[in-house]
Design a protein around this motif. Sequence first.
Motif, PDB file in Angstrom:
ATOM      1  N   ARG A  64       5.570 -36.443  37.539  1.00 40.97           N
ATOM      2  CA  ARG A  64       5.034 -36.881  38.857  1.00 40.97           C
ATOM      3  C   ARG A  64       6.029 -36.351  39.859  1.00 40.97           C
ATOM      4  O   ARG A  64       5.533 -35.531  40.827  1.00 40.97           O
ATOM      5  CB  ARG A  64       4.580 -38.166  39.098  1.00 40.97           C
ATOM      6  CG  ARG A  64       3.418 -38.536  38.065  1.00 40.97           C
ATOM      7  CD  ARG A  64       3.060 -40.112  38.693  1.00 40.97           C
ATOM      8  NE  ARG A  64       2.293 -40.667  37.637  1.00 40.97           N
ATOM      9  CZ  ARG A  64       0.819 -40.704  37.723  1.00 40.97           C
ATOM     10  NH1 ARG A  64       0.300 -40.273  38.818  1.00 40.97           N
ATOM     11  NH2 ARG A  64       0.060 -41.480  36.736  1.00 40.97           N
ATOM     12  N   ILE A  67       6.047 -32.603  40.889  1.00 39.81           N
ATOM     13  CA  ILE A  67       4.914 -31.976  41.510  1.00 39.81           C
ATOM     14  C   ILE A  67       5.215 -31.972  43.141  1.00 39.81           C
ATOM     15  O   ILE A  67       5.335 -33.027  43.845  1.00 39.81           O
ATOM     16  CB  ILE A  67       3.594 -32.729  41.375  1.00 39.81           C
ATOM     17  CG1 ILE A  67       3.182 -32.533  39.818  1.00 39.81           C
ATOM     18  CG2 ILE A  67       2.292 -31.974  42.135  1.00 39.81           C
ATOM     19  CD1 ILE A  67       2.015 -33.487  39.393  1.00 39.81           C
ATOM     20  N   GLU A  68       5.190 -30.843  43.700  1.00 42.98           N
ATOM     21  CA  GLU A  68       5.498 -30.571  45.223  1.00 42.98           C
ATOM     22  C   GLU A  68       4.066 -29.989  45.785  1.00 42.98           C
ATOM     23  O   GLU A  68       3.485 -29.258  45.175  1.00 42.98           O
ATOM     24  CB  GLU A  68       6.603 -29.560  45.233  1.00 42.98           C
ATOM     25  CG  GLU A  68       7.707 -29.895  44.715  1.00 42.98           C
ATOM     26  CD  GLU A  68       8.882 -28.840  45.205  1.00 42.98           C
ATOM     27  OE1 GLU A  68       8.677 -27.877  45.720  1.00 42.98           O
ATOM     28  OE2 GLU A  68      10.111 -29.217  44.667  1.00 42.98           O
ATOM     29  N   ILE A  69       3.763 -30.635  46.954  1.00 46.54           N
ATOM     30  CA  ILE A  69       2.373 -30.456  47.628  1.00 46.54           C
ATOM     31  C   ILE A  69       2.823 -30.216  48.972  1.00 46.54           C
ATOM     32  O   ILE A  69       3.472 -30.853  49.952  1.00 46.54           O
ATOM     33  CB  ILE A  69       1.723 -31.660  47.542  1.00 46.54           C
ATOM     34  CG1 ILE A  69       1.367 -32.083  46.161  1.00 46.54           C
ATOM     35  CG2 ILE A  69       0.222 -31.531  48.370  1.00 46.54           C
ATOM     36  CD1 ILE A  69       0.676 -33.240  45.948  1.00 46.54           C
ATOM     37  N   GLU A 182      -5.890 -25.776  45.706  1.00 45.06           N
ATOM     38  CA  GLU A 182      -5.089 -26.263  44.693  1.00 45.06           C
ATOM     39  C   GLU A 182      -4.359 -27.385  45.016  1.00 45.06           C
ATOM     40  O   GLU A 182      -4.127 -28.275  43.917  1.00 45.06           O
ATOM     41  CB  GLU A 182      -4.297 -25.018  43.996  1.00 45.06           C
ATOM     42  CG  GLU A 182      -3.122 -24.631  44.913  1.00 45.06           C
ATOM     43  CD  GLU A 182      -2.233 -23.684  44.396  1.00 45.06           C
ATOM     44  OE1 GLU A 182      -1.343 -23.608  45.126  1.00 45.06           O
ATOM     45  OE2 GLU A 182      -2.486 -23.048  43.528  1.00 45.06           O
ATOM     46  N   ARG A 183      -4.146 -27.621  46.053  1.00 43.76           N
ATOM     47  CA  ARG A 183      -3.359 -28.981  46.523  1.00 43.76           C
ATOM     48  C   ARG A 183      -4.134 -30.415  46.255  1.00 43.76           C
ATOM     49  O   ARG A 183      -3.827 -31.426  45.768  1.00 43.76           O
ATOM     50  CB  ARG A 183      -3.155 -29.118  48.004  1.00 43.76           C
ATOM     51  CG  ARG A 183      -1.934 -28.145  48.288  1.00 43.76           C
ATOM     52  CD  ARG A 183      -1.286 -28.097  49.799  1.00 43.76           C
ATOM     53  NE  ARG A 183      -2.609 -27.700  50.560  1.00 43.76           N
ATOM     54  CZ  ARG A 183      -2.861 -27.846  51.825  1.00 43.76           C
ATOM     55  NH1 ARG A 183      -1.854 -28.500  52.550  1.00 43.76           N
ATOM     56  NH2 ARG A 183      -3.887 -27.399  52.628  1.00 43.76           N
ATOM     57  N   GLU A 185      -5.906 -30.882  43.255  1.00 45.37           N
ATOM     58  CA  GLU A 185      -5.682 -31.276  42.063  1.00 45.37           C
ATOM     59  C   GLU A 185      -4.273 -31.336  41.848  1.00 45.37           C
ATOM     60  O   GLU A 185      -4.106 -32.463  41.049  1.00 45.37           O
ATOM     61  CB  GLU A 185      -5.830 -29.824  41.165  1.00 45.37           C
ATOM     62  CG  GLU A 185      -5.474 -30.046  39.737  1.00 45.37           C
ATOM     63  CD  GLU A 185      -5.979 -28.789  38.932  1.00 45.37           C
ATOM     64  OE1 GLU A 185      -5.381 -28.771  37.622  1.00 45.37           O
ATOM     65  OE2 GLU A 185      -6.321 -27.825  39.340  1.00 45.37           O
ATOM     66  N   ASP A 186      -3.426 -31.018  42.505  1.00 44.52           N
ATOM     67  CA  ASP A 186      -1.870 -31.767  42.613  1.00 44.52           C
ATOM     68  C   ASP A 186      -1.659 -32.721  43.067  1.00 44.52           C
ATOM     69  O   ASP A 186      -1.082 -33.591  42.475  1.00 44.52           O
ATOM     70  CB  ASP A 186      -0.966 -30.641  43.258  1.00 44.52           C
ATOM     71  CG  ASP A 186      -0.906 -29.365  42.728  1.00 44.52           C
ATOM     72  OD1 ASP A 186      -1.174 -28.969  41.686  1.00 44.52           O
ATOM     73  OD2 ASP A 186      -0.471 -28.103  43.550  1.00 44.52           O
ATOM     74  N   LYS A 190      -0.492 -36.403  40.872  1.00 48.57           N
ATOM     75  CA  LYS A 190       0.873 -36.914  41.430  1.00 48.57           C
ATOM     76  C   LYS A 190       0.502 -38.376  41.638  1.00 48.57           C
ATOM     77  O   LYS A 190       1.307 -39.219  41.446  1.00 48.57           O
ATOM     78  CB  LYS A 190       1.273 -36.260  42.512  1.00 48.57           C
ATOM     79  CG  LYS A 190       2.706 -36.739  43.118  1.00 48.57           C
ATOM     80  CD  LYS A 190       3.122 -35.925  44.012  1.00 48.57           C
ATOM     81  CE  LYS A 190       4.519 -36.260  44.652  1.00 48.57           C
ATOM     82  NZ  LYS A 190       5.541 -35.995  43.592  1.00 48.57           N
TER      83      LYS A 190
END
Length: 215
Positions: A64, A67-69, A182-183, A185-186, A190
């Motif tokens: 987790r 994962i960068e958002i 796509e953020r 899903e990210d 996370k």
Amino acid sequence: MSSAKNSDQRRQDRAAVLQAHWAAEAKAARKQKVLWGAGGVTAVALVGALVTVAVVTDPPPPTRQDIEIAGLETFEDLDAEHVNSPVDYAQDPPVGGDHASTWLNCGVYTEKVPKENAVHSLEHGAVWAAYDPSALTEEEITAVQEALPDTYAVVSPYEGLESPITLSAWGAQVAVETPDDERIEDFVAKYWQSPEAPEPGAACTGGLDGPGRVA
């Protein structure tokens, strides 16, 4: 099969994928602890060889933390007391703080949900996707619903958002423009059932059904 059933199946599939992903991460972490617990020079050499083989044949899933958002905001030192009155939250939608003693049942809603109950669901590790119904088409709203798992997730309309869609978890939030960003899903990967929530894994059913619950 109806479109509603298709949507439910996609949400169930997403939950299953996430559960398998984090189970694999936990297994990889346990394996690493066992290997490093062997001790001695020989054990260290053996571990190096095993790790090399593992990376080539079975690369570990991203954690987790990896994962960068873009645009993510995080908030610390949030209160978590149970109260019986409305709460004036610093964030809108809220990402934590004092909340109602009864959690909001996770699911899809077509009407505004009570903030104080929704925050209790965040405390249990849920992700909340709030959307501005005036900024999205019906197809886009359906896409938002399908982007979230069918458990530990709340999807609901929320008028007056600065962005068409805002994703919230306990202590974290990101705003996006479209359901194919796509953020989304990210963010779910996370923060869904995140161990950083105060009570991860506590119930997200058996609480309060807000108005307009459809799934």
